[in-house]
Design a protein around this motif. Structure first.
Motif, PDB file in Angstrom:
ATOM      1  N   VAL A 186      11.771 -11.890  77.475  1.00  0.00           N
ATOM      2  CA  VAL A 186      12.241 -12.866  76.500  1.00  0.00           C
ATOM      3  C   VAL A 186      12.115 -14.272  77.065  1.00  0.00           C
ATOM      4  N   GLY A 187      11.603 -15.167  76.229  1.00  0.00           N
ATOM      5  CA  GLY A 187      11.587 -16.579  76.567  1.00  0.00           C
ATOM      6  C   GLY A 187      12.960 -17.150  76.253  1.00  0.00           C
ATOM      7  N   VAL A 188      13.609 -17.740  77.246  1.00  0.00           N
ATOM      8  CA  VAL A 188      14.999 -18.185  77.094  1.00  0.00           C
ATOM      9  C   VAL A 188      15.053 -19.666  76.754  1.00  0.00           C
ATOM     10  N   ALA A 245      17.276 -20.234  67.394  1.00  0.00           N
ATOM     11  CA  ALA A 245      16.289 -19.149  67.372  1.00  0.00           C
ATOM     12  C   ALA A 245      16.151 -18.513  68.751  1.00  0.00           C
ATOM     13  N   GLY A 246      16.238 -19.321  69.807  1.00  0.00           N
ATOM     14  CA  GLY A 246      16.150 -18.781  71.163  1.00  0.00           C
ATOM     15  C   GLY A 246      17.316 -17.866  71.491  1.00  0.00           C
ATOM     16  N   LEU A 253       6.972  -8.983  74.281  1.00  0.00           N
ATOM     17  CA  LEU A 253       7.401 -10.375  74.438  1.00  0.00           C
ATOM     18  C   LEU A 253       8.245 -10.759  73.232  1.00  0.00           C
ATOM     19  N   VAL A 254       9.391 -11.376  73.473  1.00  0.00           N
ATOM     20  CA  VAL A 254      10.272 -11.823  72.396  1.00  0.00           C
ATOM     21  C   VAL A 254      10.523 -13.312  72.588  1.00  0.00           C
ATOM     22  N   VAL A 255      10.258 -14.096  71.534  1.00  0.00           N
ATOM     23  CA  VAL A 255      10.492 -15.543  71.583  1.00  0.00           C
ATOM     24  C   VAL A 255      11.128 -15.984  70.278  1.00  0.00           C
ATOM     25  N   GLY A 256      11.861 -17.087  70.333  1.00  0.00           N
ATOM     26  CA  GLY A 256      12.436 -17.675  69.134  1.00  0.00           C
ATOM     27  C   GLY A 256      11.427 -18.558  68.438  1.00  0.00           C
ATOM     28  N   ALA A 257      11.504 -18.599  67.114  1.00  0.00           N
ATOM     29  CA  ALA A 257      10.632 -19.472  66.338  1.00  0.00           C
ATOM     30  C   ALA A 257      10.992 -20.911  66.650  1.00  0.00           C
ATOM     31  N   GLY A 258       9.998 -21.707  67.040  1.00  0.00           N
ATOM     32  CA  GLY A 258      10.269 -23.063  67.492  1.00  0.00           C
ATOM     33  C   GLY A 258      10.161 -24.138  66.456  1.00  0.00           C
ATOM     34  N   SER A 259       9.789 -23.805  65.237  1.00  0.00           N
ATOM     35  CA  SER A 259       9.655 -24.835  64.208  1.00  0.00           C
ATOM     36  C   SER A 259       9.834 -24.196  62.841  1.00  0.00           C
ATOM     37  N   ARG A 260       9.768 -25.013  61.804  1.00  0.00           N
ATOM     38  CA  ARG A 260       9.891 -24.477  60.447  1.00  0.00           C
ATOM     39  C   ARG A 260       8.717 -23.555  60.143  1.00  0.00           C
ATOM     40  N   TRP A 261       7.557 -23.881  60.672  1.00  0.00           N
ATOM     41  CA  TRP A 261       6.423 -22.995  60.519  1.00  0.00           C
ATOM     42  C   TRP A 261       6.640 -21.841  61.457  1.00  0.00           C
ATOM     43  N   TRP A 262       6.068 -20.737  61.335  1.00  0.00           N
ATOM     44  CA  TRP A 262       6.457 -19.451  61.901  1.00  0.00           C
ATOM     45  C   TRP A 262       6.614 -19.347  63.392  1.00  0.00           C
ATOM     46  N   VAL A 297      11.299 -14.341  66.647  1.00  0.00           N
ATOM     47  CA  VAL A 297      12.586 -14.227  65.967  1.00  0.00           C
ATOM     48  C   VAL A 297      12.911 -15.557  65.282  1.00  0.00           C
ATOM     49  N   PRO A 298      13.192 -15.518  63.972  1.00  0.00           N
ATOM     50  CA  PRO A 298      13.540 -16.765  63.279  1.00  0.00           C
ATOM     51  C   PRO A 298      14.940 -17.211  63.647  1.00  0.00           C
ATOM     52  N   PRO A 299      15.245 -18.487  63.404  1.00  0.00           N
ATOM     53  CA  PRO A 299      16.614 -18.956  63.651  1.00  0.00           C
ATOM     54  C   PRO A 299      17.566 -18.332  62.629  1.00  0.00           C
TER      55      PRO A 299
END
Length: 167
Positions: free
Chosen positions: A6-8, A13-14, A107-116, A135-137
Motif C-alpha cells: 500500500v502507498g501510504v 483516499a490514502g 498494489l493498493v493506492v488512494g485516488a489522488g484526484s477527481r479523475w480516477w 481506492v476512491p476517497p
C-alpha cells in the motif's frame, strides 16, 4: 511470497486505501508492505546539515507520516498482518513498483484526484507488474466545502430529537 503493498498518504483516499489494504492482507493471510517515499527538494542539501543529514531527516519524517496514517486510519499498526514499513528515497510510483516482488502481489493506492487516480495511480495501472487497486476517497471527502457544511447540518438536523432541530 505474495503480499499486499500500500502507498501510504494522509489524504482521505490514502487512509481508505490503508484500511482496505490491511483488511485484504488479513483476508489473504499475507504480509503488508507500507510504502512512503520521499524526495529532497532541490537546493535543500546544503548547509548546515549536508546531504546525509537532510536524507536522514526526510526519511525520519516519512516514517513518522506512516505511523500517523496507521493511527488515523486504524488506531495504530495492526498485529496481523505482519507490516513491513519502507521509506525509500525517490518518486512514489517508482518506489511502489520497486516494492513489488512478483505478479502475485497487489498494489493498493488512494485516488489522488477527481479523475480516477492522479499521476501515481495512472502510472501504476499502466506499468506495474501486478494488479493495482485504486481506492476512491470517502463520500464526504468528495463533497465541495460549502455543500459539505449543508449536508452535515442536514444530517445533524435529521438525527436531532423532534423539536430540537437547531444546532
Amino acid at each position: 511470497m505474495d503480499r499486499v503493498i500500500v502507498g501510504v498518504s494522509g489524504s482521505p483516499a490514502g487512509l481508505a486505501a490503508l484500511r482496505f489494504a490491511v483488511a485484504e492482507a488479513q483476508r489473504r493471510g499475507v504480509g503488508l508492505g507500507a510504502v512512503r517515499s520521499w524526495q529532497v527538494a532541490a537546493g535543500c542539501r546544503s548547509r548546515p546539515w549536508g546531504e546525509a543529514g537532510w536524507d536522514r531527516a526526510w526519511e525520519r519524517d516519512a516514517g513518522q507520516r506512516v505511523a500517523a496514517a496507521f493511527r488515523c486510519a486504524l488506531g495504530g499498526v495492526p498485529v496481523t498482518p505482519q507490516v513491513v514499513v519502507s521509506t525509500p528515497a525517490g518518486a512514489p510510483g517508482t518506489a511502489l513498483m520497486d516494492a513489488v516482488s512478483g505478479p502475485g502481489d497487489l498494489l493498493v493506492v488512494g485516488a489522488g484526484s477527481r479523475w480516477w487516480g492522479g499521476g501515481v495511480a495512472r502510472l501504476l495501472v499502466r506499468r506495474a507488474p501486478c494488479p493495482v487497486l485504486v481506492v476512491p476517497p470517502p463520500a464526504l471527502a468528495r463533497v465541495p466545502g460549502r455543500r459539505l457544511v449543508r449536508e452535515v447540518a442536514g444530517e445533524l438536523a435529521r438525527m436531532a430529537p423532534r423539536g430540537q432541530a437547531g444546532v
